[in-house]
Design a protein around this motif. Structure first.
Motif, mmCIF file in Angstrom:
data_model
loop_
_atom_site.group_PDB
_atom_site.id
_atom_site.type_symbol
_atom_site.label_atom_id
_atom_site.label_comp_id
_atom_site.label_asym_id
_atom_site.label_seq_id
_atom_site.Cartn_x
_atom_site.Cartn_y
_atom_site.Cartn_z
ATOM 1 N N VAL A 210 19.165 -8.925 -50.218
ATOM 2 C CA VAL A 210 17.934 -9.301 -50.740
ATOM 3 C C VAL A 210 16.343 -9.930 -50.493
ATOM 4 O O VAL A 210 15.489 -10.543 -51.176
ATOM 5 C CB VAL A 210 18.791 -10.462 -52.181
ATOM 6 C CG1 VAL A 210 19.497 -9.704 -53.096
ATOM 7 C CG2 VAL A 210 19.745 -10.958 -51.453
ATOM 8 N N LEU A 211 17.237 -11.075 -48.748
ATOM 9 C CA LEU A 211 16.112 -11.505 -48.322
ATOM 10 C C LEU A 211 16.154 -11.598 -46.866
ATOM 11 O O LEU A 211 17.128 -11.378 -46.511
ATOM 12 C CB LEU A 211 16.026 -13.056 -48.748
ATOM 13 C CG LEU A 211 15.225 -14.535 -48.577
ATOM 14 C CD1 LEU A 211 13.870 -13.901 -49.924
ATOM 15 C CD2 LEU A 211 15.538 -15.584 -48.559
ATOM 16 N N GLN A 212 15.022 -11.544 -46.053
ATOM 17 C CA GLN A 212 15.420 -11.513 -44.461
ATOM 18 C C GLN A 212 15.563 -13.035 -44.521
ATOM 19 O O GLN A 212 15.287 -13.217 -44.720
ATOM 20 C CB GLN A 212 14.051 -11.195 -44.408
ATOM 21 C CG GLN A 212 13.687 -10.588 -43.243
ATOM 22 C CD GLN A 212 12.450 -10.761 -41.874
ATOM 23 O OE1 GLN A 212 11.559 -11.573 -41.861
ATOM 24 N NE2 GLN A 212 12.048 -9.958 -41.193
ATOM 25 N N PRO A 213 16.691 -12.661 -42.885
ATOM 26 C CA PRO A 213 16.743 -13.569 -42.440
ATOM 27 C C PRO A 213 15.529 -14.674 -41.799
ATOM 28 O O PRO A 213 16.347 -15.841 -41.865
ATOM 29 C CB PRO A 213 17.906 -13.210 -41.601
ATOM 30 C CG PRO A 213 18.088 -11.680 -41.831
ATOM 31 C CD PRO A 213 17.038 -11.291 -42.429
ATOM 32 N N ARG A 214 15.004 -14.777 -41.301
ATOM 33 C CA ARG A 214 13.740 -15.413 -41.338
ATOM 34 C C ARG A 214 12.758 -16.034 -42.251
ATOM 35 O O ARG A 214 12.530 -17.070 -42.063
ATOM 36 C CB ARG A 214 12.899 -14.542 -40.182
ATOM 37 C CG ARG A 214 13.116 -14.465 -38.705
ATOM 38 C CD ARG A 214 12.403 -14.465 -38.039
ATOM 39 N NE ARG A 214 11.915 -12.637 -37.772
ATOM 40 C CZ ARG A 214 10.972 -12.145 -37.142
ATOM 41 N NH1 ARG A 214 10.133 -12.838 -36.432
ATOM 42 N NH2 ARG A 214 11.067 -10.479 -37.034
ATOM 43 N N ALA A 215 12.904 -15.362 -43.085
ATOM 44 C CA ALA A 215 12.699 -15.993 -44.786
ATOM 45 C C ALA A 215 13.017 -17.246 -45.079
ATOM 46 O O ALA A 215 13.013 -18.281 -45.627
ATOM 47 C CB ALA A 215 12.007 -14.775 -45.346
ATOM 48 N N ALA A 216 14.597 -16.904 -44.748
ATOM 49 C CA ALA A 216 15.090 -17.891 -45.161
ATOM 50 C C ALA A 216 15.824 -19.461 -44.464
ATOM 51 O O ALA A 216 15.407 -20.328 -44.641
ATOM 52 C CB ALA A 216 16.995 -17.226 -45.440
ATOM 53 N N GLU A 217 15.073 -18.896 -43.311
ATOM 54 C CA GLU A 217 14.698 -19.884 -42.144
ATOM 55 C C GLU A 217 13.721 -20.659 -42.761
ATOM 56 O O GLU A 217 13.273 -21.667 -42.167
ATOM 57 C CB GLU A 217 15.460 -18.910 -40.763
ATOM 58 C CG GLU A 217 15.066 -20.185 -39.816
ATOM 59 C CD GLU A 217 14.963 -19.349 -37.765
ATOM 60 O OE1 GLU A 217 15.184 -20.257 -37.327
ATOM 61 O OE2 GLU A 217 14.636 -18.356 -38.074
ATOM 62 N N PHE A 218 12.702 -20.160 -42.474
ATOM 63 C CA PHE A 218 11.575 -20.085 -42.909
ATOM 64 C C PHE A 218 11.106 -21.369 -44.067
ATOM 65 O O PHE A 218 10.895 -22.896 -44.260
ATOM 66 C CB PHE A 218 10.714 -19.163 -43.342
ATOM 67 C CG PHE A 218 8.835 -19.200 -42.230
ATOM 68 C CD1 PHE A 218 8.417 -20.432 -42.262
ATOM 69 C CD2 PHE A 218 9.229 -18.313 -41.739
ATOM 70 C CE1 PHE A 218 7.397 -20.015 -40.725
ATOM 71 C CE2 PHE A 218 8.328 -17.569 -40.299
ATOM 72 C CZ PHE A 218 7.320 -18.611 -40.291
ATOM 73 N N ALA A 219 12.202 -20.765 -44.915
ATOM 74 C CA ALA A 219 12.447 -21.614 -46.531
ATOM 75 C C ALA A 219 13.393 -22.943 -46.334
ATOM 76 O O ALA A 219 12.923 -24.333 -46.433
ATOM 77 C CB ALA A 219 13.182 -21.489 -47.445
#
Length: 406
Positions: A210-219
């Motif tokens: 549901v979400l790219q890992p790097r997007a979760a890291e940025f968040a």
């Protein structure tokens, strides 16, 4: 007036009818008085179709030229959405990633965002435009178009939300949020109202799509609240936020699984300094990412080393590892792609005793053998035979009573 960054995935813009649907939704958000920045993915299966088209030219596909090609998919979506919104009397403008000021390194096909110059976006917002940005792309220091890897539009959206100090980043997709397990496998899976950054990062890294890992890291790094929700309904989604904002900490929040898994085992590896460095530095130099690593107890000055990689890298990794077996004087190796990884994730693991033991018990009760184990403070992962993955997911979901999460 607040600023909202909204990202729409490929399934949300897969046809003109769907683009018209989300255009109506964006116009409704804009009519409430909020400034809107939209990030879009390519339409439906466009990226796969472009890759297939490129493959017809031959086997040697230059990554720079592939980035030039693949970036056109998102540009198409952005322009079509802008045209639609303008026809809905909602002033909008589409921008490529580089027009939007998105800078990246020069790692073609998997570039990382290094900065965003937001002047153009802010100027368009001041003029009353909905700003639609092609996701998944940036501009290298050499002035070349780059792409951010599969799911990179998620990262584009979260990075923009951080740089623009948005109230929230909304990730619209074809599911209604983050579930306790894949609902296609576990019909009792529940949508989580909230999940912590750390849990989402673990689940994304472990195969939750549901979400790219790097997007979760940025968040997590920039404290951006993200909501994952469906573009096809108006139900609330799952809020990804910091632990302090959550009402309670569950021992286990969800089950993730990954079928893109292959394993290697090297036998009778000399037990001496520098061996692990040689092995894994060589793999890193070949851009082969290693996940779980296990080293057995020493016997007669030697031990065995096993590790996992992504299955898609197996054919490339085999000759590399064969060369390493000779270089480090191991006695041999085996490899296979008949394995999968199943994981439990939960911020509450840190304060609950016996969670790992309960996981192992659930798998044992199903007669599922564990080949490898890896842990963090909020995650336990097991490598098992791929044929048992569905049974494992269902057993763990029952064991931790995830169907009772409200």
């Amino acid at each position: 007036m607040s600023l909202i960054v909204a990202k729409f995935g490929g399934s949300s813009v897969a046809s003109i009818d769907k683009i018209k649907h989300i255009a109506g939704r964006i116009k409704g958000m804009r009519d409430k008085g909020d400034d809107i920045v939209v990030v879009v993915s390519a339409m439906g299966d466009t990226t796969d179709e472009l890759i297939e088209l490129a493959s017809l030219t031959g086997h040697d596909l230059c990554k720079r030229e592939m980035d030039m090609l693949l970036a056109t998919g998102e540009q198409q979506s952005a322009a079509l959405l802008a045209l639609t919104l303008n026809n809905f009397a909602c002033s909008s403008i589409s921008l490529t990633g580089w027009q939007a000021g998105i800078k990246s390194d020069d790692s073609h096909s998997k570039a990382r965002i290094t900065g965003i110059e937001t002047g153009r976006i802010k100027n368009e917002l001041k003029q009353g435009n909905v700003v639609i940005i092609a996701g998944f792309q940036g501009l290298s220091p050499q002035g070349d178009i780059t792409t951010l890897g599969r799911g990179g539009s998620d990262t584009t959206a979260v990075a923009l939300a951080a740089c623009l100090d948005a109230l929230r980043c909304m990730i619209f997709t074809d599911v209604e949020g983050v579930f306790t397990a894949d609902p296609r496998i576990v019909k009792e899976a529940k949508k989580l109202p909230q999940i912590s950054y750390e849990e989402m990062l673990e689940m994304a890294s472990l195969g939750a799509g549901v979400l790219q890992p790097r997007a979760a890291e940025f968040a997590m790094l920039y404290n951006v609240d993200v909501e994952v929700l469906s573009s096809f309904s108006h139900n609330p989604g799952t809020i990804i936020t910091e632990v302090a904002n959550m009402e309670n900490h569950r021992a286990v929040s969800g089950i993730a699984h990954d079928l893109n898994c292959a394993r290697f085992a090297l036998f009778d590896v000399p037990d001496q300094p520098g061996i692990a460095k040689t092995l894994f530095k060589t793999l890193a130099a070949e851009n082969i990412n290693v996940d779980i690593i296990i080293q057995s107890a020493m016997r007669d000055g030697r031990n065995d080393i096993a590790f996992t990689i992504e299955e898609k890298e197996l054919s490339r990794a085999i000759p590399v590892v064969e060369g390493l077996v000779k270089k480090i004087c191991a006695s041999g190796m085996t490899y296979g792609n008949d394995v999968a990884k199943v994981s439990i994730v939960g911020a509450g693991m840190q304060s609950n005793i016996g969670v790992a033991a309960a996981m192992f018990e659930a798998l044992a009760d199903e007669g599922i053998n564990i080949h490898m184990i890896s842990t963090s403070e909020i995650r336990v992962s097991c490598v098992i035979d791929e044929c048992h993955i569905k049974a494992a997911i269902k057993a763990l979901h029952r064991k931790f009573e995830l169907d009772k999460i409200e």
